[in-house]
Design an enzyme around this catalytic site. Structure first.
Site, PDB file in Angstrom:
ATOM      1  N   LEU A  65       5.414 -10.902 -15.572  1.00 51.90           N
ATOM      2  CA  LEU A  65       5.904 -10.060 -15.244  1.00 51.90           C
ATOM      3  C   LEU A  65       3.999  -9.178 -14.238  1.00 51.90           C
ATOM      4  O   LEU A  65       4.790  -7.933 -14.344  1.00 51.90           O
ATOM      5  CB  LEU A  65       5.933  -8.498 -16.744  1.00 51.90           C
ATOM      6  CG  LEU A  65       6.851  -9.590 -16.464  1.00 51.90           C
ATOM      7  CD1 LEU A  65       7.683  -8.180 -18.103  1.00 51.90           C
ATOM      8  CD2 LEU A  65       8.469  -8.932 -16.005  1.00 51.90           C
TER       9      LEU A  65
ATOM     10  N   HIS B 133      16.342   7.270 -34.263  1.00 52.46           N
ATOM     11  CA  HIS B 133      17.538   7.582 -35.655  1.00 52.46           C
ATOM     12  C   HIS B 133      18.336   9.314 -36.349  1.00 52.46           C
ATOM     13  O   HIS B 133      18.678   9.883 -36.277  1.00 52.46           O
ATOM     14  CB  HIS B 133      16.946   6.730 -36.568  1.00 52.46           C
ATOM     15  CG  HIS B 133      17.490   5.183 -35.753  1.00 52.46           C
ATOM     16  ND1 HIS B 133      17.339   5.308 -34.065  1.00 52.46           N
ATOM     17  CD2 HIS B 133      16.325   4.315 -35.939  1.00 52.46           C
ATOM     18  CE1 HIS B 133      16.797   3.478 -33.801  1.00 52.46           C
ATOM     19  NE2 HIS B 133      16.281   3.401 -34.865  1.00 52.46           N
TER      20      HIS B 133
HETATM   21  C1  BG6 Z   1      14.275   0.009 -35.811  1.00 53.98           C
HETATM   22  C2  BG6 Z   1      13.022   0.441 -36.357  1.00 53.98           C
HETATM   23  O1  BG6 Z   1      14.780   0.997 -34.603  1.00 53.98           O
HETATM   24  O2  BG6 Z   1      15.144   0.634 -36.526  1.00 53.98           O
HETATM   25  C3  BG6 Z   1      13.151  -0.313 -36.999  1.00 53.98           C
HETATM   26  O3  BG6 Z   1      12.209  -0.210 -35.397  1.00 53.98           O
HETATM   27  C4  BG6 Z   1      14.009  -0.072 -38.375  1.00 53.98           C
HETATM   28  O4  BG6 Z   1      11.489  -0.157 -37.707  1.00 53.98           O
HETATM   29  C5  BG6 Z   1      15.223   0.242 -37.651  1.00 53.98           C
HETATM   30  O5  BG6 Z   1      13.938  -1.829 -39.579  1.00 53.98           O
HETATM   31  C6  BG6 Z   1      16.571   0.198 -38.784  1.00 53.98           C
HETATM   32  O6  BG6 Z   1      17.868  -0.550 -38.170  1.00 53.98           O
HETATM   33  P1  BG6 Z   1      18.807  -1.022 -39.276  1.00 53.98           P
HETATM   34  O7  BG6 Z   1      20.191  -0.662 -37.940  1.00 53.98           O
HETATM   35  O8  BG6 Z   1      19.018  -2.549 -39.778  1.00 53.98           O
HETATM   36  O9  BG6 Z   1      18.952   0.209 -39.865  1.00 53.98           O
END
Ligand code: BG6
Length: 487
Positions: A92, A237
């Site tokens: 890359l 999230h």
């Molecule tokens: C990710 C984070 O976006 O989401 C991680 O970078 C985290 O640190 C993960 O563990 C959690 O996702 P899920 O789907 O397991 O709740």
């Protein structure tokens, strides 16, 4: 679901952790299910850690196969899945290598998807190299989080990528948006007349949103130590979940109607006053402890983490939304690693009745509460008060349960599978638009800045607990506490 949209899915970071655990298993599941992927669709893995296709396929067999389907591998489907895979060895760092990619895909069918499962520092160089060989035209590009480190760096990436790809070609992944229960939240809110009249400040006293993990930083210590929980989980999230919980009913489920409403919430978040930060934000870091009977080490001793690290592995926040629906209603958000349980849930605490004709036991039994559990087991639980059998009028809290697996036989589709199918089929609704991302960064940035300026270490908590005591004290100020239900 039948599809005839053919595709060429180019996977950068083809031997990376994400490709191994999520992307390739999700593509396999879609292939195995039948009818979801066009037969002619191809996957072109790009990596430099394999010499040729044969070696790459060997790697896929060794490393990806263990991550597919909890119900075992269907060997026939697995071998036909492998036939979809092509491989291009590219360094890359060397833009000239992209001519190899152009030649490899030029006769392959359908819409081109470029999935950048690489670190964000490579996003812009890859996009520029794609443009230099004309591969940006009519293509879709998928960007993984983290997209930047702060507002400025995220804008720099978005500006540079935006010069090469139009916004409707860009798919920014937040895998929480692909989770079935998050979709169901939209169905619950906007498919039922029952909740909507109550979903406002007149009836809701407070809302909690928790994403708790038992896992620590695993093999990502180096990345995580430069990131922390606020950037890793809250900016994306948690704020996405918050915006879905709080948004106004959209006009339709088309991508811009939904994203416009989420954006309005993000823009209405009350800015954090740096002088109040101690009252509305708690940051913690896990020390050694015990989870499900196993001793686990302190964050600062994890591989890749600086021994004197002040990175937070836990955040709790009090958030307010400045609009008519939510003015004055606190939203409490929290997330952390190495907590007592793995759970993601939303708790809507309703107000108590304005006057209790039923006496003191009604007040003691509490008010109505709706608990929406997103994972591990998707359920919705509505707490109500009922009379205890027998003499007198004594009330107790009881609950109505909706367990989705009792209604629907089909297993849930994994978030990545849904999102990858959406990219291939050109559906943008579950991807984060640039303005949403900017609004989220704009809101979290003062917290990051204040934490940095104050130079205070995060509050310690023992692994296997629910985080620092200060997170509970913050809610106690509002006469409430975190809800921690049994799994
Ligand atoms: C990710 C984070 O976006 O989401 C991680 O970078 C985290 O640190 C993960 O563990 C959690 O996702 P899920 O789907 O397991 O709740």
């Amino acid at each position: 679901m039948q599809t005839d949209s053919s595709f060429t899915f180019v996977l950068f970071g083809g031997t990376g952790d994400l490709s191994m655990r999520k992307i390739l298993p999700a593509l396999y599941e879609a292939h195995r299910a039948g009818g979801m992927l066009a037969d002619s669709g191809k996957i072109v893995a790009v990596a430099r850690h394999a010499a040729d296709r044969g070696e790459y396929i060997q790697w896929v067999n060794e490393h990806v196969k263990p991550h597919v389907s909890k119900n075992g591998v269907d060997e026939t489907a697995w071998s036909s899945f492998l036939e979809r895979i092509e491989f291009v060895k590219i360094d890359l760092g060397n833009p000239e290598d992209f001519a190899l990619l152009r030649d490899a895909v030029k006769d392959l069918p359908g819409i081109r998807v470029f999935y950048l499962a690489t670190g964000p520092s490579l996003f812009v160089p890859i996009c520029r190299a794609l443009a230099s060989v004309g591969l940006n035209e009519n293509a879709r590009i998928v960007l993984e989080k983290p997209l930047g480190y702060d507002l400025k760096s995220s804008n720099a990436i978005n500006d540079a990528v935006g010069e090469i790809f139009a916004e409707e070609q860009i798919y920014r992944i937040d895998h929480y948006l692909g989770k079935e229960p998050v979709q169901n939240l939209l169905a619950l809110r906007f498919g039922n007349a029952l909740f909507e009249p109550l979903w406002r400040r007149e009836w809701v006293e407070s809302i909690q949103i928790t994403i708790a993990e038992e896992l620590g930083v695993e093999a990502r210590g180096d990345f995580y130590d430069n990131t922390g929980a606020l950037r890793d989980m809250v900016q994306n999230h948690l704020l996405q979940l918050l915006s879905i919980v709080a948004m106004e009913p959209p006009h339709s489920m088309d991508s811009d109607s939904v994203r416009d409403e989420k954006l309005r919430v993000l823009r209405a978040l009350k800015p954090i006053n740096p002088l109040d930060i101690g009252k509305v934000a708690v940051r913690g870091q896990y020390h050694s402890g015990v989870i499900r009977g196993n001793a686990v080490p302190a964050y600062a001793t994890e591989p890749g983490v600086k021994p004197n690290s002040t990175t937070e592995t836990f955040v709790a926040l009090k958030v307010e939304i400045e609009n008519w629906r939510w003015a004055g209603v606190p939203f409490f958000l929290r997330t952390g690693k190495r907590l007592a349980d793995r759970v993601a849930e939303i708790v809507v605490n309703f107000r108590a009745v304005p006057h209790s004709a039923l006496g003191a036991s009604a007040l003691r039994a509490g008010a109505n509460r709706l608990v929406i559990r997103l994972q591990p087991n998707e359920t919705i639980r509505l707490y109500c008060l009922a009379k205890q059998p027998g003499e007198g009028m004594n009330l107790a809290s009881v609950h109505l349960d909706l367990a989705f697996d009792q209604f629907f036989r089909e297993g849930q589709m994994e978030a990545y599978q849904r999102l990858l199918l959406d990219v291939i089929n050109g559906r943008l609704a579950l991807f984060v638009r640039r303005d949403e991302q900017e609004a989220a960064w704009r809101w979290v940035e003062p917290i990051l800045n204040e934490w940095k300026a104050s130079n205070k270490p995060p509050k310690p908590y023992a692994a296997g607990t629910w985080g620092p005591a200060a997170a509970s004290a913050m809610l106690a100020q509002h006469g409430t506490c975190w809800l921690e239900e049994e799994n």
